[in-house]
Design an enzyme around this catalytic site. Sequence first.
Site, PDB file in Angstrom:
ATOM      1  N   GLY A  41       0.676  -1.105  -0.030  1.00 16.43           N
ATOM      2  CA  GLY A  41       0.123   0.004   0.139  1.00 16.43           C
ATOM      3  C   GLY A  41       0.793   1.179   0.066  1.00 16.43           C
ATOM      4  O   GLY A  41       2.310   1.255   0.301  1.00 16.43           O
ATOM      5  N   GLY A  42       0.305   2.453  -0.297  1.00 15.73           N
ATOM      6  CA  GLY A  42       0.893   3.779  -0.552  1.00 15.73           C
ATOM      7  C   GLY A  42       1.429   4.205   1.038  1.00 15.73           C
ATOM      8  O   GLY A  42       1.070   3.525   2.259  1.00 15.73           O
ATOM      9  N   SER A  43       2.505   4.957   1.016  1.00 22.09           N
ATOM     10  CA  SER A  43       2.722   5.671   2.364  1.00 22.09           C
ATOM     11  C   SER A  43       1.885   6.234   3.071  1.00 22.09           C
ATOM     12  O   SER A  43       0.928   6.642   2.634  1.00 22.09           O
ATOM     13  CB  SER A  43       3.885   6.682   1.956  1.00 22.09           C
ATOM     14  OG  SER A  43       4.434   7.287   2.755  1.00 22.09           O
ATOM     15  N   SER A  44       1.978   5.944   4.495  1.00 17.11           N
ATOM     16  CA  SER A  44       0.845   6.372   5.364  1.00 17.11           C
ATOM     17  C   SER A  44      -0.693   5.635   5.209  1.00 17.11           C
ATOM     18  O   SER A  44      -1.512   6.296   5.663  1.00 17.11           O
ATOM     19  CB  SER A  44       0.558   7.741   5.382  1.00 17.11           C
ATOM     20  OG  SER A  44       1.854   8.546   5.633  1.00 17.11           O
ATOM     21  N   ASP A  94      11.494  -0.014   4.536  1.00 12.74           N
ATOM     22  CA  ASP A  94      12.055   1.167   5.301  1.00 12.74           C
ATOM     23  C   ASP A  94      13.469   0.486   5.906  1.00 12.74           C
ATOM     24  O   ASP A  94      14.455   1.376   5.832  1.00 12.74           O
ATOM     25  CB  ASP A  94      11.149   1.636   6.368  1.00 12.74           C
ATOM     26  CG  ASP A  94       9.797   2.388   5.934  1.00 12.74           C
ATOM     27  OD1 ASP A  94       9.994   2.825   4.447  1.00 12.74           O
ATOM     28  OD2 ASP A  94       8.959   2.567   6.374  1.00 12.74           O
TER      29      ASP A  94
END
Lengths: 181, 181, 181, 181
Positions: free
Chosen positions: D10-13, D37
């Site tokens: 999924g996307g960041s945040s 990360d």
Amino acid sequence: MTTQVIVLNGGSSSGKSGIARCLQAVLPDPWLAVSVDTLVEAMPASMRTSEAGIEFAADGGVSVGREFRELEAAWMEGIAAMARAGARVIVDDVFLGGAESQQRWQKALDGLDVLWVGVRCESAVAAGREIARGDRAQGMAASQAEAAHRGVLYDLEVDTTRTESLECARTIAAQLSSSRP
Amino acid sequence: MTTQVIVLNGGSSSGKSGIARCLQAVLPDPWLAVSVDTLVEAMPASMRTSEAGIEFAADGGVSVGREFRELEAAWMEGIAAMARAGARVIVDDVFLGGAESQQRWQKALDGLDVLWVGVRCESAVAAGREIARGDRAQGMAASQAEAAHRGVLYDLEVDTTRTESLECARTIAAQLSSSRP
Amino acid sequence: MTTQVIVLNGGSSSGKSGIARCLQAVLPDPWLAVSVDTLVEAMPASMRTSEAGIEFAADGGVSVGREFRELEAAWMEGIAAMARAGARVIVDDVFLGGAESQQRWQKALDGLDVLWVGVRCESAVAAGREIARGDRAQGMAASQAEAAHRGVLYDLEVDTTRTESLECARTIAAQLSSSRP
Amino acid sequence: MTTQVIVLNGGSSSGKSGIARCLQAVLPDPWLAVSVDTLVEAMPASMRTSEAGIEFAADGGVSVGREFRELEAAWMEGIAAMARAGARVIVDDVFLGGAESQQRWQKALDGLDVLWVGVRCESAVAAGREIARGDRAQGMAASQAEAAHRGVLYDLEVDTTRTESLECARTIAAQLSSSRP
């Protein structure tokens, strides 16, 4: 008058620091965001494991002793002095003592224009977020969810249970008193 | 009189924060350790990339603008107020402006008993430690190693080039004035 | 042959991770730096307080259980596979079991060209750095300073007691075998 | 068969790492949680500012180069080897290349029983959480919210827009295939 200090009070994992960062983003002027967490980090490491300091029990309970109270009182005076010197300040705290904690802040912030904000979050939801963030002892969120608000008086309350931090921040920002035309 | 504030000044990666933690460990009373790094973190994220705030260039240069100076001045007043309210405080700062920075602190700390400590480290050694810690833009250590001390007057200087933080802390602790019998 | 894996072994606060970052900076090719600390962080939070996982005692003692050993063994296989797939890898570990820990790594890294590096630091100095860094339980450095090296065989030893991380990294880099002309 | 790897994309945040920690808490067996990360942190600092490595633009755009791809491929092989050696692994990644990224993982995880999970979050909500967390370049959440899912096939999708991480984790846990009676 113009709001000089915003005090965000709520239990652990209720979303206070996220709201503080969103407030910094939506407010036109620069605001400093200070937190009781940074106070704890500023204390000697030995105070985090002593009865006179602050103790975090395995079940999420937090108890503070005499030396913690003394440094905390001086820290509150310092935050108030920053505001009196012209800095707009957002304070992010957990009123472990409920109304008594608020009175300590009221005394320190005497004469300043303060917006008191309660940050609520349903206990079960806060407990779930505590697991998701992974950096807090499990149990803190549940044990503080109600206790932190006991007897505390607010200008405004927000609830992060079903409202995003940014939206809460916008609600708070809309309540700031301002002498601007 | 009794020392109320210890100001540690030195370039990035000179070892100030390590000395601050060691001071907290060796001094019998609890001392708060505050740092300009926590001030920067307390500012809005947008100030870390604006001309009015604080800018960290890729080559390690740091420049600060008007809004940073205003919040910094209020922060200094707040630190002074903490000390006046009874907290013993260790300040960890980089005097980017050398003597001029010291004058700002002297004004804020007026009337308090301050121990001014210069934390030196040879530029090449500090630059190596900057690589080893891995969380600072390369070049900060070298560019600040000398500049931070320009025109600054100290009660005491320590040099971390060949002396451990704990030993430096013990040297500083031995210089504290105390009204104790 | 060309060195594919550099294993840095030494007690807590002996300076391994600083040397790893310096190695990454001085070596011409990109190297991955992995650490047993990241393994611990990758485990469920509950394993950090269970007998089957890893326990950090207040006196700095560390004990690991069956579930920790199983995940650690799989992690070692994974690190070896990264190296076999072409990544150059720096491993930063504490051989709590001394020679026995080395044998586990030797088994996992079978067939790879490994440089075994002992990272020494005098116990008292490491203990002081543990206080200065402030994020480790006091006592780990002292209890591991000798024990981590018991029966371990090295290609090279460095000592951070009086030598900077960057200089240690340069010494290690000079020992890498290379098939380059 | 028994699920050996859970891939959260999924996307960041969008809330992947929170879901990963909740999965570790609700699943009876110990699972390792690894993230792209930690791969980025394991790379040399110089790769975070080079065209061959990974670049984070001020507008939230992320681009990766040849050296990043090579280390990433070896890292994927290593994660697969950990699972083959018996570790249960939760992978938290952003498929910057959509379907192409998934194919790279499929190749590395060949023969393993994988549960593919899409973690969705409405772009505006993810962008707000990006501000609230304060440690990501603004714009990453919005630019990745849709792109990360382009052409990707899932066994299961969760949406954190209005569902808590813990509840998403419970939904995922209920989908794990198990050979247990």
